[in-house]
Design a protein around this motif. Structure first.
Motif, PDB file in Angstrom:
ATOM      1  N   PRO A   1       4.793  -6.380 -11.881  1.00 11.00           N
ATOM      2  CA  PRO A   1       4.761  -5.098  -9.986  1.00 11.00           C
ATOM      3  C   PRO A   1       4.623  -3.877 -10.347  1.00 11.00           C
ATOM      4  O   PRO A   1       4.905  -3.545  -9.157  1.00 11.00           O
ATOM      5  CB  PRO A   1       6.466  -6.162 -10.078  1.00 11.00           C
ATOM      6  CG  PRO A   1       7.382  -7.311 -11.419  1.00 11.00           C
ATOM      7  CD  PRO A   1       5.376  -7.484 -12.408  1.00 11.00           C
ATOM      8  N   ASN A   2       4.908  -3.754 -11.861  1.00 14.32           N
ATOM      9  CA  ASN A   2       4.392  -2.490 -11.662  1.00 14.32           C
ATOM     10  C   ASN A   2       3.482  -1.856 -11.936  1.00 14.32           C
ATOM     11  O   ASN A   2       3.455  -0.183 -12.411  1.00 14.32           O
ATOM     12  CB  ASN A   2       6.043  -1.089 -12.432  1.00 14.32           C
ATOM     13  CG  ASN A   2       7.454  -2.143 -11.807  1.00 14.32           C
ATOM     14  OD1 ASN A   2       7.667  -2.895 -13.083  1.00 14.32           O
ATOM     15  ND2 ASN A   2       8.146  -1.795 -10.554  1.00 14.32           N
ATOM     16  N   VAL A   3       2.168  -1.966 -12.178  1.00 13.25           N
ATOM     17  CA  VAL A   3       1.351  -1.786 -12.740  1.00 13.25           C
ATOM     18  C   VAL A   3       0.257  -1.862 -11.333  1.00 13.25           C
ATOM     19  O   VAL A   3       0.375  -3.630 -10.531  1.00 13.25           O
ATOM     20  CB  VAL A   3       0.494  -1.925 -13.778  1.00 13.25           C
ATOM     21  CG1 VAL A   3      -0.620  -1.902 -13.824  1.00 13.25           C
ATOM     22  CG2 VAL A   3       1.812  -2.364 -14.811  1.00 13.25           C
ATOM     23  N   ALA A   4      -0.022  -0.872 -10.092  1.00 12.27           N
ATOM     24  CA  ALA A   4      -0.804  -1.819  -9.200  1.00 12.27           C
ATOM     25  C   ALA A   4      -2.699  -1.928  -9.612  1.00 12.27           C
ATOM     26  O   ALA A   4      -2.727  -2.185 -10.372  1.00 12.27           O
ATOM     27  CB  ALA A   4      -1.404  -0.162  -8.163  1.00 12.27           C
TER      28      ALA A   4
ATOM     29  N   VAL B   1       0.287   3.060 -13.075  1.00 20.72           N
ATOM     30  CA  VAL B   1       1.289   2.904 -13.863  1.00 20.72           C
ATOM     31  C   VAL B   1       2.081   3.522 -12.857  1.00 20.72           C
ATOM     32  O   VAL B   1       1.819   4.366 -12.666  1.00 20.72           O
ATOM     33  CB  VAL B   1       1.412   2.905 -14.777  1.00 20.72           C
ATOM     34  CG1 VAL B   1       2.913   2.692 -15.729  1.00 20.72           C
ATOM     35  CG2 VAL B   1       0.061   2.424 -16.155  1.00 20.72           C
ATOM     36  N   CYS B   2       3.548   2.588 -12.276  1.00 19.63           N
ATOM     37  CA  CYS B   2       4.240   3.414 -11.203  1.00 19.63           C
ATOM     38  C   CYS B   2       5.341   3.134 -11.867  1.00 19.63           C
ATOM     39  O   CYS B   2       6.109   2.508 -12.050  1.00 19.63           O
ATOM     40  CB  CYS B   2       4.088   2.344  -9.998  1.00 19.63           C
ATOM     41  SG  CYS B   2       4.779   3.140  -8.904  1.00 19.63           S
ATOM     42  N   ILE B   3       6.376   3.999 -12.882  1.00 22.61           N
ATOM     43  CA  ILE B   3       7.711   3.936 -12.755  1.00 22.61           C
ATOM     44  C   ILE B   3       7.754   5.641 -13.470  1.00 22.61           C
ATOM     45  O   ILE B   3       6.925   6.521 -12.978  1.00 22.61           O
ATOM     46  CB  ILE B   3       7.310   3.625 -14.406  1.00 22.61           C
ATOM     47  CG1 ILE B   3       6.598   4.774 -15.726  1.00 22.61           C
ATOM     48  CG2 ILE B   3       7.000   2.148 -14.669  1.00 22.61           C
ATOM     49  CD1 ILE B   3       6.911   4.512 -16.826  1.00 22.61           C
ATOM     50  N   SER B   4       9.448   5.693 -13.050  1.00 21.15           N
ATOM     51  CA  SER B   4       9.967   6.380 -12.543  1.00 21.15           C
ATOM     52  C   SER B   4       9.587   7.794 -13.120  1.00 21.15           C
ATOM     53  O   SER B   4       9.347   8.961 -12.549  1.00 21.15           O
ATOM     54  CB  SER B   4      11.502   6.571 -12.325  1.00 21.15           C
ATOM     55  OG  SER B   4      11.825   5.248 -11.751  1.00 21.15           O
ATOM     56  N   ILE B   5       9.392   7.795 -14.131  1.00 22.58           N
ATOM     57  CA  ILE B   5       9.240   8.856 -15.299  1.00 22.58           C
ATOM     58  C   ILE B   5       8.428   9.716 -14.987  1.00 22.58           C
ATOM     59  O   ILE B   5       8.032  10.749 -15.386  1.00 22.58           O
ATOM     60  CB  ILE B   5       9.741   8.211 -17.056  1.00 22.58           C
ATOM     61  CG1 ILE B   5       9.695   9.632 -18.051  1.00 22.58           C
ATOM     62  CG2 ILE B   5       8.762   7.728 -17.053  1.00 22.58           C
ATOM     63  CD1 ILE B   5       9.448   9.334 -18.953  1.00 22.58           C
TER      64      ILE B   5
ATOM     65  N   SER C   1      10.304  -1.918  -6.026  1.00 26.50           N
ATOM     66  CA  SER C   1       9.752  -1.159  -5.487  1.00 26.50           C
ATOM     67  C   SER C   1       9.033  -0.903  -6.171  1.00 26.50           C
ATOM     68  O   SER C   1       7.996   0.065  -7.120  1.00 26.50           O
ATOM     69  CB  SER C   1      10.001   0.747  -5.774  1.00 26.50           C
ATOM     70  OG  SER C   1      10.358   1.451  -6.996  1.00 26.50           O
ATOM     71  N   PRO C   2       8.414  -2.627  -5.855  1.00 24.07           N
ATOM     72  CA  PRO C   2       6.210  -3.010  -6.339  1.00 24.07           C
ATOM     73  C   PRO C   2       5.392  -1.880  -6.504  1.00 24.07           C
ATOM     74  O   PRO C   2       5.029  -1.677  -5.620  1.00 24.07           O
ATOM     75  CB  PRO C   2       6.452  -4.194  -6.394  1.00 24.07           C
ATOM     76  CG  PRO C   2       7.319  -3.929  -5.128  1.00 24.07           C
ATOM     77  CD  PRO C   2       8.109  -2.874  -5.032  1.00 24.07           C
ATOM     78  N   ALA C   3       4.377  -1.944  -7.415  1.00 23.90           N
ATOM     79  CA  ALA C   3       3.411  -0.748  -7.127  1.00 23.90           C
ATOM     80  C   ALA C   3       1.671  -2.231  -6.725  1.00 23.90           C
ATOM     81  O   ALA C   3       1.027  -2.326  -6.059  1.00 23.90           O
ATOM     82  CB  ALA C   3       3.072  -0.262  -8.182  1.00 23.90           C
ATOM     83  N   ASN C   4       2.333  -3.938  -7.306  1.00 24.18           N
ATOM     84  CA  ASN C   4       1.777  -5.121  -6.836  1.00 24.18           C
ATOM     85  C   ASN C   4       2.528  -5.329  -6.234  1.00 24.18           C
ATOM     86  O   ASN C   4       3.581  -6.595  -6.840  1.00 24.18           O
ATOM     87  CB  ASN C   4       1.433  -5.398  -8.331  1.00 24.18           C
ATOM     88  CG  ASN C   4       0.362  -6.936  -8.063  1.00 24.18           C
ATOM     89  OD1 ASN C   4       1.167  -6.959  -6.747  1.00 24.18           O
ATOM     90  ND2 ASN C   4      -0.325  -7.234  -9.096  1.00 24.18           N
ATOM     91  N   VAL C   5       2.733  -5.961  -4.933  1.00 28.12           N
ATOM     92  CA  VAL C   5       3.319  -6.551  -3.932  1.00 28.12           C
ATOM     93  C   VAL C   5       2.988  -7.959  -4.529  1.00 28.12           C
ATOM     94  O   VAL C   5       4.957  -9.006  -4.690  1.00 28.12           O
ATOM     95  CB  VAL C   5       3.481  -6.332  -2.651  1.00 28.12           C
ATOM     96  CG1 VAL C   5       4.058  -6.633  -1.710  1.00 28.12           C
ATOM     97  CG2 VAL C   5       3.910  -4.923  -2.801  1.00 28.12           C
ATOM     98  N   ASP C   6       2.439  -9.017  -4.476  1.00 25.40           N
ATOM     99  CA  ASP C   6       1.960 -10.061  -4.991  1.00 25.40           C
ATOM    100  C   ASP C   6       2.929 -10.392  -6.257  1.00 25.40           C
ATOM    101  O   ASP C   6       3.672 -11.378  -7.013  1.00 25.40           O
ATOM    102  CB  ASP C   6       0.572 -10.878  -4.847  1.00 25.40           C
ATOM    103  CG  ASP C   6       0.039 -10.084  -3.789  1.00 25.40           C
ATOM    104  OD1 ASP C   6       0.916 -10.874  -2.787  1.00 25.40           O
ATOM    105  OD2 ASP C   6      -1.186  -9.988  -3.585  1.00 25.40           O
ATOM    106  N   ALA C   7       3.001  -9.398  -6.983  1.00 23.96           N
ATOM    107  CA  ALA C   7       2.994  -9.691  -8.418  1.00 23.96           C
ATOM    108  C   ALA C   7       4.925  -9.802  -8.518  1.00 23.96           C
ATOM    109  O   ALA C   7       6.039 -10.554  -9.997  1.00 23.96           O
ATOM    110  CB  ALA C   7       2.652  -8.843  -9.491  1.00 23.96           C
ATOM    111  N   ALA C   8       5.289  -8.762  -7.888  1.00 20.01           N
ATOM    112  CA  ALA C   8       6.473  -8.408  -7.699  1.00 20.01           C
ATOM    113  C   ALA C   8       7.652  -9.608  -7.106  1.00 20.01           C
ATOM    114  O   ALA C   8       8.264 -10.525  -7.075  1.00 20.01           O
ATOM    115  CB  ALA C   8       7.290  -7.303  -6.717  1.00 20.01           C
TER     116      ALA C   8
END
Length: 169
Positions: A80-83, A88-92, A134-141
C-alpha cells in the motif's frame, strides 16, 4: 552545504559498514557519488514479505540532512505504501514542516536528526505494518484492507519469489 552533506553521508556509510543493522544492507551505486545509494531490504520475519530481497535506490539532496532523500524500490513489490513506479511513500521521507493535507504531524515528517539507519528501520516496519490510510498504491491498500490473506498475499508472495530469483543474478 554540499561539503557538509557529503561528509555526513560518508560518516553514515562508514558506520553502517562497521556496524551493520539487521534487515538491510547499504552501499553506493557508484563509488564516485556519495549522494546515490543502493540498499537491499530483507523482508522482515513473520510478515508476508519474509524471505524477500528488495533493492532500492536512495537519492540524497545536496542539502541533506535539511531535506530527506527520495527512495525508489527497483525490485517489484506489492504494498500500500509503495507506488506502482517504486516510489516509497512514508511520513519520515516527506519534506519537513506542516502537512498541507493535515494527515501528518510535523514530528512524523522528515527531521534533520534522521539517518539512513532510521529511514531503513521505518521502511522495514512499514513492510511489516502497512498504512492503508493514505496509500501510494490504492489497489494494494484495498486488497490489504478487504482480503489480506487472499489476493494481496498471493501478489506479495509472487514479488518475494521474483526478488529471490533476481537477488542472485
Amino acid at each position: 552545504m554540499t561539503e557538509q552533506s557529503a561528509l555526513l553521508l560518508r560518516k553514515q556509510l562508514a558506520e553502517l559498514n562497521k556496524n551493520p543493522v539487521e534487515g538491510f544492507s547499504a552501499g553506493l551505486i557508484d563509488d564516485e557519488d556519495i549522494y546515490k545509494w543502493e540498499v537491499v531490504i530483507i523482508g522482515p520475519q513473520d510478515t508476508l514479505f519474509e524471505g524477500g530481497f528488495f533493492k532500492a535506490y536512495l537519492t540524497f539532496p545536496y542539502d541533506y540532512p535539511l531535506r530527506p532523500p527520495k527512495m525508489k524500490l527497483i525490485t517489484e513489490i506489492w504494498h500500500p505504501n509503495v507506488a506502482k513506479n517504486g516510489d516509497v511513500c512514508i511520513s519520515i521521507l516527506h519534506e519537513p514542516g506542516e502537512d498541507r493535507f493535515g494527515y501528518e504531524k510535523p514530528e512524523e515528517r522528515w527531521l534533520p536528526i534522521h539517518t539512513v539507519e532510521t529511514i531503513m528501520i521505518s521502511v522495514i516496519s512499514m513492510l511489516a505494518d502497512p498504512n492503508s490510510d493514505s496509500p501510494a498504491n490504492v489497489d494494494a491498500a484495498k486488497e490489504w484492507r478487504e482480503d489480506p490473506n487472499g489476493e494481496f498475499k498471493r501478489k506479495v508472495a509472487r514479488c518475494v519469489r521474483k526478488s529471490q530469483e533476481m537477488a542472485f543474478d
